[in-house]
Design a protein around this motif. Structure first.
Motif, mmCIF file in Angstrom:
data_model
loop_
_atom_site.group_PDB
_atom_site.id
_atom_site.type_symbol
_atom_site.label_atom_id
_atom_site.label_comp_id
_atom_site.label_asym_id
_atom_site.label_seq_id
_atom_site.Cartn_x
_atom_site.Cartn_y
_atom_site.Cartn_z
ATOM 1 N N THR A 40 0.861 -1.195 0.000
ATOM 2 C CA THR A 40 0.000 0.000 0.000
ATOM 3 C C THR A 40 0.889 1.234 0.000
ATOM 4 O O THR A 40 1.859 1.284 0.763
ATOM 5 C CB THR A 40 -0.893 0.033 1.256
ATOM 6 N N LYS A 66 -15.049 4.279 8.356
ATOM 7 C CA LYS A 66 -13.863 3.774 9.059
ATOM 8 C C LYS A 66 -12.726 4.792 9.039
ATOM 9 O O LYS A 66 -12.052 5.006 10.041
ATOM 10 C CB LYS A 66 -13.359 2.503 8.359
ATOM 11 N N ILE A 67 -12.538 5.404 7.862
ATOM 12 C CA ILE A 67 -11.464 6.390 7.731
ATOM 13 C C ILE A 67 -11.803 7.647 8.536
ATOM 14 O O ILE A 67 -10.947 8.205 9.227
ATOM 15 C CB ILE A 67 -11.239 6.757 6.237
ATOM 16 N N THR A 88 -4.516 6.928 -1.538
ATOM 17 C CA THR A 88 -3.877 5.645 -1.245
ATOM 18 C C THR A 88 -4.152 4.624 -2.339
ATOM 19 O O THR A 88 -5.195 4.675 -2.997
ATOM 20 C CB THR A 88 -4.339 5.122 0.147
ATOM 21 N N SER A 95 -10.130 -5.515 -0.001
ATOM 22 C CA SER A 95 -11.278 -6.195 0.654
ATOM 23 C C SER A 95 -11.499 -7.616 0.150
ATOM 24 O O SER A 95 -12.640 -8.045 -0.005
ATOM 25 C CB SER A 95 -12.580 -5.409 0.444
ATOM 26 N N GLY A 97 -9.443 -10.368 1.333
ATOM 27 C CA GLY A 97 -8.720 -11.342 2.151
ATOM 28 C C GLY A 97 -7.215 -11.310 1.946
ATOM 29 O O GLY A 97 -6.516 -12.246 2.314
ATOM 30 N N SER A 100 -5.875 -5.823 3.095
ATOM 31 C CA SER A 100 -5.713 -4.418 2.696
ATOM 32 C C SER A 100 -5.956 -3.490 3.885
ATOM 33 O O SER A 100 -5.385 -2.404 3.957
ATOM 34 C CB SER A 100 -6.676 -4.056 1.558
ATOM 35 N N PHE A 105 -4.191 0.764 6.988
ATOM 36 C CA PHE A 105 -4.158 1.567 8.224
ATOM 37 C C PHE A 105 -2.747 1.699 8.798
ATOM 38 O O PHE A 105 -2.458 2.678 9.501
ATOM 39 C CB PHE A 105 -5.160 1.035 9.245
ATOM 40 N N LYS A 180 -15.064 -8.985 -0.731
ATOM 41 C CA LYS A 180 -15.898 -9.876 0.087
ATOM 42 C C LYS A 180 -17.234 -9.216 0.410
ATOM 43 O O LYS A 180 -17.318 -7.979 0.502
ATOM 44 C CB LYS A 180 -15.153 -10.255 1.363
ATOM 45 N N SER A 183 -17.538 -7.817 5.585
ATOM 46 C CA SER A 183 -16.204 -7.365 6.007
ATOM 47 C C SER A 183 -15.725 -8.196 7.194
ATOM 48 O O SER A 183 -16.522 -8.828 7.892
ATOM 49 C CB SER A 183 -16.269 -5.893 6.411
ATOM 50 N N SER A 184 -14.415 -8.156 7.433
ATOM 51 C CA SER A 184 -13.859 -8.877 8.591
ATOM 52 C C SER A 184 -14.506 -8.381 9.886
ATOM 53 O O SER A 184 -14.832 -9.172 10.773
ATOM 54 C CB SER A 184 -12.353 -8.658 8.680
HETATM 55 P P1 ADP Z 1 -9.129 -7.081 3.818
HETATM 56 O O1 ADP Z 1 -9.261 -8.576 3.791
HETATM 57 O O2 ADP Z 1 -8.657 -6.554 2.495
HETATM 58 O O3 ADP Z 1 -8.295 -6.589 4.961
HETATM 59 P P2 ADP Z 1 -11.298 -5.890 5.342
HETATM 60 O O4 ADP Z 1 -12.763 -6.192 5.252
HETATM 61 O O5 ADP Z 1 -10.611 -6.279 6.582
HETATM 62 O O6 ADP Z 1 -10.609 -6.531 4.046
HETATM 63 O O7 ADP Z 1 -11.029 -4.339 5.173
HETATM 64 C C1 ADP Z 1 -11.346 -3.615 4.022
HETATM 65 C C2 ADP Z 1 -11.373 -2.147 4.390
HETATM 66 O O8 ADP Z 1 -10.037 -1.698 4.674
HETATM 67 C C3 ADP Z 1 -11.819 -1.235 3.277
HETATM 68 O O9 ADP Z 1 -13.231 -1.157 3.237
HETATM 69 C C4 ADP Z 1 -11.221 0.086 3.725
HETATM 70 O O10 ADP Z 1 -11.998 0.671 4.758
HETATM 71 C C5 ADP Z 1 -9.914 -0.329 4.355
HETATM 72 N N1 ADP Z 1 -8.801 -0.159 3.409
HETATM 73 C C6 ADP Z 1 -8.443 -0.942 2.367
HETATM 74 N N2 ADP Z 1 -7.378 -0.436 1.711
HETATM 75 C C7 ADP Z 1 -7.047 0.717 2.359
HETATM 76 C C8 ADP Z 1 -6.020 1.704 2.182
HETATM 77 N N3 ADP Z 1 -5.106 1.596 1.220
HETATM 78 N N4 ADP Z 1 -5.989 2.751 3.038
HETATM 79 C C9 ADP Z 1 -6.894 2.855 4.042
HETATM 80 N N5 ADP Z 1 -7.868 1.944 4.269
HETATM 81 C C10 ADP Z 1 -7.949 0.893 3.441
#
Ligand code: ADP
Ligand code: DP6
Ligand code: CO
Length: 315
Positions: A40, A66-67, A88, A95, A97, A100, A105, A180, A183-184
């Motif tokens: 990232t 979330k952000i 970013t 998203s 698995g 990301s 973060f 997915k 979300s997790s």
């Molecule tokens: P993953 O399996 O990819 O971790 P999650 O469901 O845990 O999937 O998280 C996905 C979320 O992570 C996205 O909806 C977004 O809020 C956040 N995310 C993904 N990429 C970035 C990024 N580059 N910068 C900030 N937040 C991100």
């Protein structure tokens, strides 16, 4: 403007249950490997003219609660009300698995710490990343990273083996690019509330973590990977048993898992799989077996990941 990079991590012993969903305090400790190859890249720029943050993910401006929550936490720490433009990019599917949220973060924490002049030390940085996404606490660091349970002050990631000391390599398969459906964060909530196996999963994973540390101490890499495969299946078992049931496997995930087990049995190669909350399969092996292992997956789309470095500022 502050710019940063971070890598996702794949957990050998999974974080899959929260003691505190606001602070992302885990119900069991976890152990992961930070992965090179997947990356990232993030920039954060303060802009006093803005009335809210602007968040651009992979070239697309999006609204993300979330952000926003995370950036409000940053502003609270900085005692500064200024909003920012955040740009970013993930060089891998978001998203799906591949963690990301972990690299996302972790990179955002490092960039915000600089841009908002938070002056955070390692532990504070890892704690901030944890507030964004639990798994991000581990992407601050390189190599094998342990994340302990505890309180807001004591729960963060620590690298226990540096990248150059780890003889492992990971094939990160992208067998399914689509995001997915659950979300997790949401899945963990449902599993905790409804899975009849949740309590035993947490108990077993806590024991797995202890066993894993012992295997790491003895450099018993092959048994560590075997334990990782079993731990991943345990997490998915608890998840499949939830109501409504959550199944992250796709037909190709099952094909790959089957292939890994066949190759292990028939070719006597030390290969093991692990899946996070998504269909994409990670295959672990020892570096000196890589050539033989790669021959077995000629028809598949994967990225090679070696043990990677922690999140950092870039020019
Ligand atoms: P993953 O399996 O990819 O971790 P999650 O469901 O845990 O999937 O998280 C996905 C979320 O992570 C996205 O909806 C977004 O809020 C956040 N995310 C993904 N990429 C970035 C990024 N580059 N910068 C900030 N937040 C991100
Ligand atoms: C299966 O860290 O993505 O990848 O804390 O709600 O953001 P939030 O969840 P997240 O969960 C990761 C779950 C996992 C296992 C792991 O990485 O340990
Ligand atoms: Co995630």
């Amino acid at each position: 403007m502050a710019k940063s990079t971070a890598h996702p991590n794949i957990a050998l012993i999974k974080y899959w249950g929260k003691e505190d969903p606001t602070l992302n305090l885990p119900a069991s400790p976890s152990l992961s490997l930070t992965l090179s190859g997947l990356k990232t890249s993030t920039s954060v720029r303060l802009d006093p003219k803005l009335k809210q943050d602007v968040f651009i993910l992979n070239g697309k401006k999006i609204e993300s609660p979330k952000i926003s929550t995370f950036m409000n936490k940053v502003r609270e720490l900085a005692e500064c009300q200024t909003f920012s433009v955040i740009e970013t990019r993930n060089n891998f599917p978001t998203s799906a698995g591949h963690a990301s949220s972990a690299s996302g973060f972790a990179a955002l924490s490092v960039a915000c710490s600089q841009e908002y002049k938070l002056n955070l030390n390692h532990d504070q940085l890892s704690r901030l990343a944890r507030i964004g996404s639990g798994s991000a606490t581990r992407s601050i660091d390189e190599g094998l990273v342990a994340w302990q349970c505890g309180t807001d002050k004591t729960s963060f990631g620590t690298s226990i083996v540096s990248s150059d000391q780890i003889p492992l390599v990971v094939l990160s398969f992208t067998n399914d690019k689509s995001p997915k459906k659950i979300s997790s964060t949401k899945a963990m909530e449902i599993v905790k509330k409804t899975s009849p196996y949740y309590d035993s999963w947490i108990k077993r994973s806590t024991a797995d973590f202890r066993d894993a540390l012992e295997l790491v101490k003895n450099s018993d890499w092959q048994n560590l990977l075997a334990l990782g495969e079993a731990n991943s299946l345990g997490m998915h078992a608890a998840t499949i048993a939830a109501k409504p049931s959550i199944i992250y496997f796709s037909p190709d995930s099952l094909k790959l898992m089957d292939q890994v087990r066949k190759i292990r049995a028939e070719k006597k190669l030390p290969i093991y799989f692990s899946l996070d909350a998504g269909p994409n399969v990670k295959v672990f092996t020892l570096k000196d077996k890589l050539a033989a292992v790669e021959k077995e997956f000629k028809d598949w789309d994967y990225t090679l990941s070696f043990p990677g470095e922690g999140a950092k500022l870039i020019d």
